[in-house]
Design a protein around this motif. Structure first.
Motif, PDB file in Angstrom:
ATOM      1  N   GLU A 243       0.809  -1.220  -0.032  1.00 24.66           N
ATOM      2  CA  GLU A 243       0.120   0.147   0.006  1.00 24.66           C
ATOM      3  C   GLU A 243       0.880   1.370  -0.145  1.00 24.66           C
ATOM      4  OE1 GLU A 243      -3.952   1.559   2.395  1.00 24.66           O
ATOM      5  OE2 GLU A 243      -2.563   0.121   3.377  1.00 24.66           O
ATOM      6  N   LYS A 244       0.504   2.044  -0.841  1.00 25.03           N
ATOM      7  CA  LYS A 244       1.462   3.213  -0.895  1.00 25.03           C
ATOM      8  C   LYS A 244       0.917   4.316   0.143  1.00 25.03           C
ATOM      9  CE  LYS A 244       1.631   3.414  -6.124  1.00 25.03           C
ATOM     10  NZ  LYS A 244       2.217   2.254  -6.244  1.00 25.03           N
ATOM     11  N   SER A 245       2.026   5.022   0.511  1.00 24.91           N
ATOM     12  CA  SER A 245       1.951   5.930   1.854  1.00 24.91           C
ATOM     13  C   SER A 245       1.005   7.118   1.637  1.00 24.91           C
ATOM     14  CB  SER A 245       3.287   6.809   2.110  1.00 24.91           C
ATOM     15  OG  SER A 245       4.318   5.942   2.330  1.00 24.91           O
ATOM     16  N   VAL A 246       0.529   7.644   0.356  1.00 23.52           N
ATOM     17  CA  VAL A 246      -0.348   8.294   0.054  1.00 23.52           C
ATOM     18  C   VAL A 246      -1.764   7.873   0.369  1.00 23.52           C
ATOM     19  CG1 VAL A 246      -0.619   7.821  -2.116  1.00 23.52           C
ATOM     20  CG2 VAL A 246      -1.296  10.160  -1.532  1.00 23.52           C
ATOM     21  N   ASP A 247      -2.083   6.496   0.103  1.00 23.71           N
ATOM     22  CA  ASP A 247      -3.098   5.673   0.355  1.00 23.71           C
ATOM     23  C   ASP A 247      -3.624   5.362   1.806  1.00 23.71           C
ATOM     24  OD1 ASP A 247      -3.740   5.773  -2.296  1.00 23.71           O
ATOM     25  OD2 ASP A 247      -2.741   3.907  -2.804  1.00 23.71           O
ATOM     26  N   VAL A 248      -2.204   5.184   2.555  1.00 21.02           N
ATOM     27  CA  VAL A 248      -2.674   5.010   3.975  1.00 21.02           C
ATOM     28  C   VAL A 248      -3.026   6.343   4.526  1.00 21.02           C
ATOM     29  CG1 VAL A 248      -1.076   4.580   6.023  1.00 21.02           C
ATOM     30  CG2 VAL A 248      -0.798   3.387   4.076  1.00 21.02           C
ATOM     31  N   ARG A 249      -2.277   7.608   4.089  1.00 17.67           N
ATOM     32  CA  ARG A 249      -2.605   8.846   4.665  1.00 17.67           C
ATOM     33  C   ARG A 249      -4.172   8.998   4.443  1.00 17.67           C
ATOM     34  NH1 ARG A 249      -0.021  13.458   6.136  1.00 17.67           N
ATOM     35  NH2 ARG A 249      -1.103  15.257   5.947  1.00 17.67           N
ATOM     36  N   LYS A 250      -4.699   8.807   3.270  1.00 18.39           N
ATOM     37  CA  LYS A 250      -6.182   8.973   3.110  1.00 18.39           C
ATOM     38  C   LYS A 250      -6.890   8.051   3.887  1.00 18.39           C
ATOM     39  CE  LYS A 250      -5.486  10.081  -1.831  1.00 18.39           C
ATOM     40  NZ  LYS A 250      -5.728   9.424  -3.237  1.00 18.39           N
ATOM     41  N   ARG A 251      -6.515   6.965   4.285  1.00 20.43           N
ATOM     42  CA  ARG A 251      -7.409   5.973   5.096  1.00 20.43           C
ATOM     43  C   ARG A 251      -7.307   6.655   6.520  1.00 20.43           C
ATOM     44  NH1 ARG A 251      -6.346   0.908   6.575  1.00 20.43           N
ATOM     45  NH2 ARG A 251      -4.096   0.801   5.961  1.00 20.43           N
ATOM     46  N   VAL A 252      -6.201   7.199   6.970  1.00 17.44           N
ATOM     47  CA  VAL A 252      -6.132   7.637   8.377  1.00 17.44           C
ATOM     48  C   VAL A 252      -6.862   9.022   8.352  1.00 17.44           C
ATOM     49  CG1 VAL A 252      -4.323   8.842   9.949  1.00 17.44           C
ATOM     50  CG2 VAL A 252      -3.684   6.608   8.870  1.00 17.44           C
ATOM     51  N   GLU A 253      -6.759   9.765   7.445  1.00 19.26           N
ATOM     52  CA  GLU A 253      -7.443  11.045   7.273  1.00 19.26           C
ATOM     53  C   GLU A 253      -8.991  10.688   7.198  1.00 19.26           C
ATOM     54  OE1 GLU A 253      -6.199  12.844   3.971  1.00 19.26           O
ATOM     55  OE2 GLU A 253      -4.416  13.859   4.900  1.00 19.26           O
ATOM     56  N   ALA A 254      -9.494   9.634   6.677  1.00 17.05           N
ATOM     57  CA  ALA A 254     -10.813   9.396   6.712  1.00 17.05           C
ATOM     58  C   ALA A 254     -11.292   8.829   8.201  1.00 17.05           C
ATOM     59  CB  ALA A 254     -11.074   8.299   5.615  1.00 17.05           C
ATOM     60  N   VAL A 255     -10.502   7.992   8.719  1.00 17.94           N
ATOM     61  CA  VAL A 255     -10.673   7.499   9.873  1.00 17.94           C
ATOM     62  C   VAL A 255     -10.857   8.801  11.057  1.00 17.94           C
ATOM     63  CG1 VAL A 255      -9.758   6.056  12.057  1.00 17.94           C
ATOM     64  CG2 VAL A 255     -10.117   5.194   9.670  1.00 17.94           C
ATOM     65  N   ARG A 256      -9.839   9.550  10.906  1.00 18.14           N
ATOM     66  CA  ARG A 256      -9.874  10.758  11.691  1.00 18.14           C
ATOM     67  C   ARG A 256     -11.076  11.614  11.733  1.00 18.14           C
ATOM     68  NH1 ARG A 256      -8.166  16.106  11.843  1.00 18.14           N
ATOM     69  NH2 ARG A 256      -7.023  16.602  13.359  1.00 18.14           N
ATOM     70  N   ASP A 257     -11.490  11.893  10.272  1.00 23.94           N
ATOM     71  CA  ASP A 257     -12.949  12.584  10.121  1.00 23.94           C
ATOM     72  C   ASP A 257     -13.912  11.720  10.669  1.00 23.94           C
ATOM     73  OD1 ASP A 257     -11.457  14.432   8.760  1.00 23.94           O
ATOM     74  OD2 ASP A 257     -11.805  13.984   6.931  1.00 23.94           O
ATOM     75  N   ARG A 258     -14.138  10.413  10.513  1.00 29.34           N
ATOM     76  CA  ARG A 258     -15.246   9.705  11.010  1.00 29.34           C
ATOM     77  C   ARG A 258     -15.331   9.669  12.713  1.00 29.34           C
ATOM     78  NH1 ARG A 258     -13.796   4.678   9.775  1.00 29.34           N
ATOM     79  NH2 ARG A 258     -14.114   5.117   7.593  1.00 29.34           N
ATOM     80  N   GLN A 259     -14.195   9.946  13.332  1.00 29.63           N
ATOM     81  CA  GLN A 259     -13.994   9.959  14.756  1.00 29.63           C
ATOM     82  C   GLN A 259     -14.741  11.295  15.119  1.00 29.63           C
ATOM     83  OE1 GLN A 259      -9.914   9.503  15.821  1.00 29.63           O
ATOM     84  NE2 GLN A 259      -9.917   7.319  15.352  1.00 29.63           N
ATOM     85  N   LEU A 260     -14.297  12.411  14.267  1.00 35.68           N
ATOM     86  CA  LEU A 260     -14.712  13.775  14.484  1.00 35.68           C
ATOM     87  C   LEU A 260     -16.184  14.066  14.425  1.00 35.68           C
ATOM     88  CD1 LEU A 260     -11.624  15.900  13.196  1.00 35.68           C
ATOM     89  CD2 LEU A 260     -12.415  15.770  15.590  1.00 35.68           C
TER      90      LEU A 260
ATOM     91  N   ARG B  32     -18.718  11.469  14.510  1.00 29.60           N
ATOM     92  CA  ARG B  32     -19.317  10.576  15.503  1.00 29.60           C
ATOM     93  C   ARG B  32     -19.117  11.185  16.956  1.00 29.60           C
ATOM     94  NH1 ARG B  32     -16.243   5.638  15.230  1.00 29.60           N
ATOM     95  NH2 ARG B  32     -14.789   6.508  16.655  1.00 29.60           N
ATOM     96  N   GLN B  33     -18.123  11.886  17.223  1.00 37.33           N
ATOM     97  CA  GLN B  33     -17.962  11.777  18.829  1.00 37.33           C
ATOM     98  C   GLN B  33     -17.633  13.375  18.925  1.00 37.33           C
ATOM     99  OE1 GLN B  33     -15.921   8.431  18.940  1.00 37.33           O
ATOM    100  NE2 GLN B  33     -13.882   9.285  19.007  1.00 37.33           N
ATOM    101  N   GLY B  34     -17.103  14.241  17.822  1.00 32.79           N
ATOM    102  CA  GLY B  34     -16.547  15.652  18.011  1.00 32.79           C
ATOM    103  C   GLY B  34     -15.152  15.531  18.666  1.00 32.79           C
ATOM    104  N   GLN B  35     -14.493  14.607  18.606  1.00 30.57           N
ATOM    105  CA  GLN B  35     -13.176  14.488  19.172  1.00 30.57           C
ATOM    106  C   GLN B  35     -12.419  13.349  18.804  1.00 30.57           C
ATOM    107  OE1 GLN B  35     -13.015  14.429  23.414  1.00 30.57           O
ATOM    108  NE2 GLN B  35     -14.720  13.462  23.526  1.00 30.57           N
ATOM    109  N   LEU B  36     -11.190  13.121  18.541  1.00 33.36           N
ATOM    110  CA  LEU B  36     -10.303  12.128  18.295  1.00 33.36           C
ATOM    111  C   LEU B  36     -10.566  11.069  19.523  1.00 33.36           C
ATOM    112  CD1 LEU B  36      -7.181  13.497  16.856  1.00 33.36           C
ATOM    113  CD2 LEU B  36      -9.108  12.963  15.676  1.00 33.36           C
ATOM    114  N   ASN B  37     -10.539   9.636  19.236  1.00 29.16           N
ATOM    115  CA  ASN B  37     -10.335   8.498  19.828  1.00 29.16           C
ATOM    116  C   ASN B  37      -9.495   8.694  21.301  1.00 29.16           C
ATOM    117  OD1 ASN B  37     -12.565   7.554  18.342  1.00 29.16           O
ATOM    118  ND2 ASN B  37     -10.963   5.939  17.701  1.00 29.16           N
ATOM    119  N   SER B  38      -8.297   9.295  20.709  1.00 27.70           N
ATOM    120  CA  SER B  38      -7.379   9.497  21.764  1.00 27.70           C
ATOM    121  C   SER B  38      -7.669  10.455  22.985  1.00 27.70           C
ATOM    122  CB  SER B  38      -5.826   9.978  21.161  1.00 27.70           C
ATOM    123  OG  SER B  38      -6.282  11.284  20.308  1.00 27.70           O
TER     124      SER B  38
END
Length: 125
Positions: A28-45, A47-53
């Motif tokens: 998997e290319k780094s740019v694709d991993v970054r997109k997945r991480v950004e999508a997860v981050r957006d989903r967290q925000l 769903r709950q208005g903040q990051l899981n952390s």
């Protein structure tokens, strides 16, 4: 930075030089991993208005809810490994993130076990 509040350590085995010279078409290319991480981050925000952390207290309980058998698994593992309350909550947050990366709503025993393994690796570093 995307992960300035959340560190995850993953052990990777050493690769021999022959493997390093081979091209890996399935990697998997780094740019694709970054997109997945950004999508997860957006989903967290969303769903709950903040990051899981950042989840604490009632928000942590609400968004990291487990089935009773998974709570039992986490509790027994926590006792066996003598985890602190802080480590217990970090495992819950990480399990939520692993589930998010897999785009599933329910945290499973597999997610919790994976989070525990990462936590154990953390203790070795």
């Amino acid at each position: 930075p995307l992960l300035d509040r959340f560190d995850m350590h993953v052990h990777l085995p050493r690769l021999d030089s022959r493997t390093l010279h081979q091209q890996c078409p399935d990697t998997e290319k780094s740019v694709d991993v970054r997109k997945r991480v950004e999508a997860v981050r957006d989903r967290q925000l969303q769903r709950q208005g903040q990051l899981n952390s950042e989840l604490q207290g009632e928000d942590l309980n609400r968004h990291c809810r487990l089935d009773q058998d998974i709570y039992d698994f986490l509790d027994s593992t926590s006792e066996r490994l003598r985890l602190s309350a802080r480590a217990y909550h970090r495992i819950l947050r990480l399990a939520r993130t692993i589930a998010d990366l897999q785009a599933v709503n329910r945290i499973t025993r597999h997610h919790v076990a994976e989070a525990i393994n990462y936590r154990r690796l953390d203790r070795l570093t």
